[in-house]
Design an enzyme around this catalytic site. Structure first.
Site, PDB file in Angstrom:
ATOM      1  N   GLY A  11      60.296  48.552 -16.731  1.00 60.86           N
ATOM      2  CA  GLY A  11      59.547  49.793 -16.965  1.00 60.86           C
ATOM      3  C   GLY A  11      58.066  49.558 -17.078  1.00 60.86           C
ATOM      4  O   GLY A  11      57.400  50.111 -17.953  1.00 60.86           O
ATOM      5  N   ALA A  12      57.528  48.753 -16.173  1.00 63.87           N
ATOM      6  CA  ALA A  12      56.143  48.291 -16.310  1.00 63.87           C
ATOM      7  C   ALA A  12      55.144  49.075 -15.475  1.00 63.87           C
ATOM      8  O   ALA A  12      53.992  48.669 -15.341  1.00 63.87           O
ATOM      9  CB  ALA A  12      56.055  46.804 -15.948  1.00 63.87           C
ATOM     10  N   ARG A  14      53.882  52.064 -16.113  1.00 61.56           N
ATOM     11  CA  ARG A  14      52.945  52.912 -16.855  1.00 61.56           C
ATOM     12  C   ARG A  14      53.071  52.646 -18.345  1.00 61.56           C
ATOM     13  O   ARG A  14      53.955  51.919 -18.789  1.00 61.56           O
ATOM     14  CB  ARG A  14      53.225  54.392 -16.576  1.00 61.56           C
ATOM     15  CG  ARG A  14      54.614  54.846 -16.985  1.00 61.56           C
ATOM     16  CD  ARG A  14      54.915  56.260 -16.518  1.00 61.56           C
ATOM     17  NE  ARG A  14      56.262  56.697 -16.888  1.00 61.56           N
ATOM     18  CZ  ARG A  14      56.574  57.270 -18.050  1.00 61.56           C
ATOM     19  NH1 ARG A  14      55.622  57.475 -18.955  1.00 61.56           N
ATOM     20  NH2 ARG A  14      57.809  57.644 -18.316  1.00 61.56           N
ATOM     21  N   ASP A  62      67.110  49.925 -11.225  1.00 59.18           N
ATOM     22  CA  ASP A  62      67.530  50.864 -12.262  1.00 59.18           C
ATOM     23  C   ASP A  62      68.257  50.068 -13.334  1.00 59.18           C
ATOM     24  O   ASP A  62      69.374  49.595 -13.113  1.00 59.18           O
ATOM     25  CB  ASP A  62      68.453  51.919 -11.650  1.00 59.18           C
ATOM     26  CG  ASP A  62      68.973  52.920 -12.673  1.00 59.18           C
ATOM     27  OD1 ASP A  62      68.661  52.773 -13.877  1.00 59.18           O
ATOM     28  OD2 ASP A  62      69.695  53.846 -12.265  1.00 59.18           O
ATOM     29  N   VAL A  63      67.636  49.907 -14.495  1.00 59.67           N
ATOM     30  CA  VAL A  63      68.204  49.029 -15.521  1.00 59.67           C
ATOM     31  C   VAL A  63      69.521  49.548 -16.075  1.00 59.67           C
ATOM     32  O   VAL A  63      70.282  48.794 -16.684  1.00 59.67           O
ATOM     33  CB  VAL A  63      67.210  48.784 -16.683  1.00 59.67           C
ATOM     34  CG1 VAL A  63      65.937  48.118 -16.180  1.00 59.67           C
ATOM     35  CG2 VAL A  63      66.916  50.068 -17.437  1.00 59.67           C
ATOM     36  N   ASN A  89      61.493  46.766 -21.811  1.00 57.47           N
ATOM     37  CA  ASN A  89      60.652  47.886 -22.215  1.00 57.47           C
ATOM     38  C   ASN A  89      61.117  49.224 -21.651  1.00 57.47           C
ATOM     39  O   ASN A  89      60.805  50.266 -22.218  1.00 57.47           O
ATOM     40  CB  ASN A  89      59.207  47.620 -21.766  1.00 57.47           C
ATOM     41  CG  ASN A  89      58.336  48.855 -21.867  1.00 57.47           C
ATOM     42  OD1 ASN A  89      57.910  49.245 -22.949  1.00 57.47           O
ATOM     43  ND2 ASN A  89      58.075  49.499 -20.732  1.00 57.47           N
ATOM     44  N   SER A 141      61.609  50.932 -31.500  1.00 58.82           N
ATOM     45  CA  SER A 141      60.741  52.025 -31.930  1.00 58.82           C
ATOM     46  C   SER A 141      60.927  52.250 -33.422  1.00 58.82           C
ATOM     47  O   SER A 141      61.995  51.950 -33.979  1.00 58.82           O
ATOM     48  CB  SER A 141      61.106  53.310 -31.177  1.00 58.82           C
ATOM     49  OG  SER A 141      60.478  54.442 -31.752  1.00 58.82           O
ATOM     50  N   TYR A 154      67.698  58.988 -28.761  1.00 59.33           N
ATOM     51  CA  TYR A 154      66.644  57.969 -28.666  1.00 59.33           C
ATOM     52  C   TYR A 154      66.684  57.026 -29.874  1.00 59.33           C
ATOM     53  O   TYR A 154      66.615  55.805 -29.725  1.00 59.33           O
ATOM     54  CB  TYR A 154      65.286  58.663 -28.577  1.00 59.33           C
ATOM     55  CG  TYR A 154      64.107  57.742 -28.353  1.00 59.33           C
ATOM     56  CD1 TYR A 154      63.835  57.230 -27.087  1.00 59.33           C
ATOM     57  CD2 TYR A 154      63.251  57.405 -29.396  1.00 59.33           C
ATOM     58  CE1 TYR A 154      62.747  56.392 -26.880  1.00 59.33           C
ATOM     59  CE2 TYR A 154      62.161  56.581 -29.201  1.00 59.33           C
ATOM     60  CZ  TYR A 154      61.910  56.075 -27.939  1.00 59.33           C
ATOM     61  OH  TYR A 154      60.844  55.244 -27.733  1.00 59.33           O
ATOM     62  N   ALA A 156      69.223  56.380 -31.835  1.00 57.12           N
ATOM     63  CA  ALA A 156      70.428  55.554 -31.761  1.00 57.12           C
ATOM     64  C   ALA A 156      70.238  54.399 -30.778  1.00 57.12           C
ATOM     65  O   ALA A 156      70.648  53.260 -31.046  1.00 57.12           O
ATOM     66  CB  ALA A 156      71.627  56.408 -31.345  1.00 57.12           C
ATOM     67  N   LYS A 158      67.401  52.967 -29.889  1.00 54.40           N
ATOM     68  CA  LYS A 158      66.418  52.012 -30.394  1.00 54.40           C
ATOM     69  C   LYS A 158      66.946  51.242 -31.608  1.00 54.40           C
ATOM     70  O   LYS A 158      66.601  50.069 -31.805  1.00 54.40           O
ATOM     71  CB  LYS A 158      65.113  52.733 -30.727  1.00 54.40           C
ATOM     72  CG  LYS A 158      64.419  53.334 -29.505  1.00 54.40           C
ATOM     73  CD  LYS A 158      64.068  52.278 -28.467  1.00 54.40           C
ATOM     74  CE  LYS A 158      63.200  52.833 -27.358  1.00 54.40           C
ATOM     75  NZ  LYS A 158      62.784  51.792 -26.377  1.00 54.40           N
TER      76      LYS A 158
END
Length: 246
Positions: A11-12, A14, A62-63, A89, A141, A154, A156, A158
């Site tokens: 996810g690099a 942006r 696509d991870v 990330n 996060s 989100y 859950a 993280k």
């Protein structure tokens, strides 16, 4: 500091991922800039690194797709022979109150944010074990530490990343592979810039330092965990949050 090291950042294209890729490259690492949909943005990151004298390549994956991650890892290892730093990330949000959240929105966030990290670690772990060294840094996060209304999916994902970090750290510690997490707080990115001034002011009041953080500050924390200075640190969560979760 990282001269000769090979880094993969998911996810690099942006935001925080972009800043992590640029920072690792600025300190000597060759960076594989992973992206899913933002090809133009990811290529721009790679080109910026190259223009500054570094080495980089943008590769799509696509991870959330187990088989795609396996093929991605195979390609990277065939090309570079090793990976020294893996930064998980890539992440998405699908915010809503729990009573309104669809199963699809819940699953998509878990599949990308949590399973995506599992997929990457799963497919690169054999290489880390074989070379008996490596750094894995998962971007969690503060939502995964303290929770956040409207972000049950989100949060859950993280929080799950923190559990994944600690478990994998225990599994790989004897082979000199350190696994840690960074938990950003309210960071000034394209996503948060869309908030109203009133919303930003309210969030800032929740931060003891009274201000938002920057993507560079998160990237600097990742840089520390990627370097020799963190060789005796594993299974930890480093909050970059201005004191929100202290």
């Amino acid at each position: 500091m990282l001269t000769g090291k090979i880094a993969v950042v998911t996810g690099a294209g942006r935001g925080i991922g972009r800043e992590i890729a640029l920072t690792l490259a600025a300190h000597g690492a060759a960076v594989v800039v992973n992206y899913n949909g933002s090809k133009t943005a990811a290529q721009a990151v790679a080109e910026e690194i190259i223009q500054k004298g570094g080495a980089a390549e943008a590769i799509q994956c696509d991870v959330s797709d187990f088989a795609a991650c396996e093929a991605f890892a195979k390609t990277v290892l065939e090309t570079y022979k090793r990976v020294d730093i893996l930064v998980n990330n890539a992440g998405i949000t699908r915010d809503n109150l729990i009573m309104r959240m669809s199963e699809a929105d819940y699953d998509q966030v878990l599949d990308t944010n949590l399973k995506g990290a599992f997929h990457m670690i799963r497919h690169f772990s054999r290489s880390f074990l074989k070379q008996r060294s490596g750094k894995i840094i998962n971007i969690s996060s503060v939502s995964g530490v303290a929770g956040n209304p409207g972000q049950s999916n989100y949060s859950a994902s993280k929080a799950g990343l923190i559990g994944l970090t600690k478990s994998v750290a225990r599994e790989l510690a004897s082979r000199n592979v350190q696994v840690n997490a960074v938990a950003p707080g309210f960071i000034d990115t394209d996503m948060t810039r869309d908030l109203t001034e009133a919303a930003r002011a309210e969030l800032s009041r929740q931060i003891p330092m009274g201000k938002t953080g920057t993507a560079k500050q998160v990237a600097d924390a990742v840089l520390f965990l990627a370097g020799e200075g963190s060789d005796y640190i594993t299974g930890q969560v480093l909050c970059v949050d201005g004191g929100m979760c202290m």
